[in-house]
Scaffold this active site. Structure first.
Site, PDB file in Angstrom:
ATOM      1  N   LYS A  70       0.884  -1.282  -0.172  1.00 10.27           N
ATOM      2  CA  LYS A  70       0.121   0.048  -0.040  1.00 10.27           C
ATOM      3  C   LYS A  70       0.726   1.355  -0.037  1.00 10.27           C
ATOM      4  O   LYS A  70       0.472   2.351  -0.606  1.00 10.27           O
ATOM      5  CB  LYS A  70      -1.175   0.243   0.991  1.00 10.27           C
ATOM      6  CG  LYS A  70      -0.349  -0.169   2.564  1.00 10.27           C
ATOM      7  CD  LYS A  70      -1.677  -0.524   3.481  1.00 10.27           C
ATOM      8  CE  LYS A  70      -1.002  -0.452   4.761  1.00 10.27           C
ATOM      9  NZ  LYS A  70       0.174  -1.352   5.368  1.00 10.27           N
ATOM     10  N   ARG A  86      -5.485   2.654  12.435  1.00 11.46           N
ATOM     11  CA  ARG A  86      -5.484   1.209  12.800  1.00 11.46           C
ATOM     12  C   ARG A  86      -6.351   0.897  13.758  1.00 11.46           C
ATOM     13  O   ARG A  86      -6.189  -0.201  14.375  1.00 11.46           O
ATOM     14  CB  ARG A  86      -4.016   1.155  12.801  1.00 11.46           C
ATOM     15  CG  ARG A  86      -3.241   0.685  11.701  1.00 11.46           C
ATOM     16  CD  ARG A  86      -1.601   0.713  12.038  1.00 11.46           C
ATOM     17  NE  ARG A  86      -0.737  -0.263  11.677  1.00 11.46           N
ATOM     18  CZ  ARG A  86       0.197   0.106  10.740  1.00 11.46           C
ATOM     19  NH1 ARG A  86       0.373   1.143  10.195  1.00 11.46           N
ATOM     20  NH2 ARG A  86       0.890  -1.038  10.325  1.00 11.46           N
ATOM     21  N   ARG A 115      12.556  -7.884   2.623  1.00  7.84           N
ATOM     22  CA  ARG A 115      12.773  -6.673   2.356  1.00  7.84           C
ATOM     23  C   ARG A 115      14.183  -6.324   2.805  1.00  7.84           C
ATOM     24  O   ARG A 115      14.620  -6.733   3.895  1.00  7.84           O
ATOM     25  CB  ARG A 115      11.572  -5.878   3.169  1.00  7.84           C
ATOM     26  CG  ARG A 115      11.353  -4.610   2.703  1.00  7.84           C
ATOM     27  CD  ARG A 115      10.018  -4.136   2.949  1.00  7.84           C
ATOM     28  NE  ARG A 115       9.482  -3.783   4.355  1.00  7.84           N
ATOM     29  CZ  ARG A 115       8.242  -3.237   4.563  1.00  7.84           C
ATOM     30  NH1 ARG A 115       7.280  -3.230   3.583  1.00  7.84           N
ATOM     31  NH2 ARG A 115       8.023  -3.022   6.053  1.00  7.84           N
ATOM     32  N   ARG A 173      14.912  -1.621   7.931  1.00  5.52           N
ATOM     33  CA  ARG A 173      14.060  -0.880   9.013  1.00  5.52           C
ATOM     34  C   ARG A 173      14.096  -1.995  10.482  1.00  5.52           C
ATOM     35  O   ARG A 173      14.293  -3.203  10.092  1.00  5.52           O
ATOM     36  CB  ARG A 173      12.527  -1.210   8.603  1.00  5.52           C
ATOM     37  CG  ARG A 173      12.073   0.064   7.839  1.00  5.52           C
ATOM     38  CD  ARG A 173      10.718  -0.123   7.275  1.00  5.52           C
ATOM     39  NE  ARG A 173       9.801  -0.486   8.142  1.00  5.52           N
ATOM     40  CZ  ARG A 173       8.344  -0.590   7.791  1.00  5.52           C
ATOM     41  NH1 ARG A 173       8.176  -0.129   6.783  1.00  5.52           N
ATOM     42  NH2 ARG A 173       7.550  -1.106   8.834  1.00  5.52           N
ATOM     43  N   ARG A 206       3.792  -8.192  13.812  1.00  6.59           N
ATOM     44  CA  ARG A 206       3.020  -7.373  13.047  1.00  6.59           C
ATOM     45  C   ARG A 206       2.117  -7.881  12.211  1.00  6.59           C
ATOM     46  O   ARG A 206       0.885  -7.534  12.027  1.00  6.59           O
ATOM     47  CB  ARG A 206       4.053  -6.402  12.132  1.00  6.59           C
ATOM     48  CG  ARG A 206       4.581  -5.463  12.846  1.00  6.59           C
ATOM     49  CD  ARG A 206       5.986  -5.022  12.450  1.00  6.59           C
ATOM     50  NE  ARG A 206       5.777  -4.307  11.083  1.00  6.59           N
ATOM     51  CZ  ARG A 206       6.809  -4.577  10.170  1.00  6.59           C
ATOM     52  NH1 ARG A 206       7.956  -5.091  10.256  1.00  6.59           N
ATOM     53  NH2 ARG A 206       6.544  -4.159   8.769  1.00  6.59           N
TER      54      ARG A 206
HETATM   55  P1  ADP Z   1       3.945  -1.952   8.290  1.00  5.70           P
HETATM   56  O1  ADP Z   1       2.426  -1.693   7.602  1.00  5.70           O
HETATM   57  O2  ADP Z   1       4.641  -2.462   7.144  1.00  5.70           O
HETATM   58  O3  ADP Z   1       3.846  -2.421   9.394  1.00  5.70           O
HETATM   59  P2  ADP Z   1       4.169   0.999   8.785  1.00  5.70           P
HETATM   60  O4  ADP Z   1       5.383   1.942   8.057  1.00  5.70           O
HETATM   61  O5  ADP Z   1       2.796   1.469   8.393  1.00  5.70           O
HETATM   62  O6  ADP Z   1       4.358  -0.439   8.648  1.00  5.70           O
HETATM   63  O7  ADP Z   1       4.177   1.052  10.417  1.00  5.70           O
HETATM   64  C1  ADP Z   1       5.555   0.877  11.085  1.00  5.70           C
HETATM   65  C2  ADP Z   1       5.197   0.948  12.571  1.00  5.70           C
HETATM   66  O8  ADP Z   1       4.767   2.498  12.945  1.00  5.70           O
HETATM   67  C3  ADP Z   1       3.868   0.103  13.084  1.00  5.70           C
HETATM   68  O9  ADP Z   1       4.524  -1.059  13.669  1.00  5.70           O
HETATM   69  C4  ADP Z   1       3.501   0.981  14.481  1.00  5.70           C
HETATM   70  O10 ADP Z   1       4.367   0.653  15.424  1.00  5.70           O
HETATM   71  C5  ADP Z   1       3.757   2.358  13.699  1.00  5.70           C
HETATM   72  N1  ADP Z   1       2.308   2.763  13.296  1.00  5.70           N
HETATM   73  C6  ADP Z   1       2.268   3.244  12.064  1.00  5.70           C
HETATM   74  N2  ADP Z   1       0.764   3.506  11.839  1.00  5.70           N
HETATM   75  C7  ADP Z   1       0.292   3.397  13.120  1.00  5.70           C
HETATM   76  C8  ADP Z   1      -1.130   3.838  13.303  1.00  5.70           C
HETATM   77  N3  ADP Z   1      -1.983   4.112  12.648  1.00  5.70           N
HETATM   78  N4  ADP Z   1      -1.203   3.690  14.859  1.00  5.70           N
HETATM   79  C9  ADP Z   1      -0.290   3.159  15.685  1.00  5.70           C
HETATM   80  N5  ADP Z   1       1.045   2.928  15.193  1.00  5.70           N
HETATM   81  C10 ADP Z   1       1.265   3.146  14.238  1.00  5.70           C
END
Ligand code: ADP
Length: 192
Positions: A16, A91, A130, A134, A145
């Protein structure tokens, strides 16, 4: 013209972020990725970034208060006037409700939710492969996750699923170009 707001929803590794970036450049919509915003804060060593890091490193959600505050701030910037694509947000149910409130301040709303469907074993393979360096792409954090995503889905999707026609599913288990074509067609339908 009213601004257009789209939510990209899907498991980690579903693509996404890649799609949001590409379609954003293509159709002139800004990408608002909470993961990227957190990583940017962290690289700049802001207080918010350092706080978020404690959670991100464990693959845990950053508390709503911090996340919603950061999105609120991002939405105050002028480039949001025409709309945005949200990637990784909301989320939680509280985030979904907060987003509705924030967008109503623009006279806007969530116009479409694109749900990127991907089998969990494919997500796992993609994340394991990947090479972005990160901190949360370690195997045990990847597992967390992935497992938590079902819970995120159960919390967020009822909020949108109740509105007929709002959620569009996309098969994310295809090439970037194929997925892009479908995403583009869906979003074009909202823009005109
Ligand atoms: P992915 O979808 O690959 O897990 P993201 O880049 O969307 O990666 O998110 C990485 C981390 O950032 C998440 O595991 C969380 O810790 C934090 N995070 C991202 N978006 C949110 C959100 N909407 N609410 C809470 N934590 C978030």
């Amino acid at each position: 013209m009213k601004p257009v707001f789209i939510v990209f929803f899907g498991p980690p590794g579903c693509g996404k972020g890649t799609q949001a970036k590409r379609i954003g450049d293509d159709l002139g919509l800004v990408q608002v990725s909470t993961g990227e915003l957190f990583r940017k804060h962290l690289s700049e060593k802001t207080r918010l970034g350092l706080k978020a890091q404690e959670y991100m490193a464990q693959g845990a959600l950053v508390p709503d208060e911090i996340t919603i505050g950061m999105v609120r701030e991002r939405l105050q910037q002028p480039d949001i006037k025409t709309g945005a694509i949200f990637d990784g947000f909301p989320r939680t149910d509280a985030q979904a409700r907060a987003l509705d409130d924030l967008l109503s301040e623009f006279g806007g709303k969530v116009n479409m939710v694109i749900d990127f469907a991907l089998p969990i074993q494919v997500s796992r393979q993609r994340l394991m492969g990947r090479q972005e360096g990160r901190a949360d792409d370690r195997p045990e954090v990847i597992e967390k996750r992935l497992n938590d995503h079902a819970e995120v889905e159960a919390r967020v999707m009822p909020h949108y699923g109740a509105k007929p026609g709002l959620v569009k599913q996309i098969d994310a288990n295809r090439s970037i170009d194929e997925v892009h074509e479908d995403v583009r067609a869906l979003i074009k339908g909202v823009l005109c």
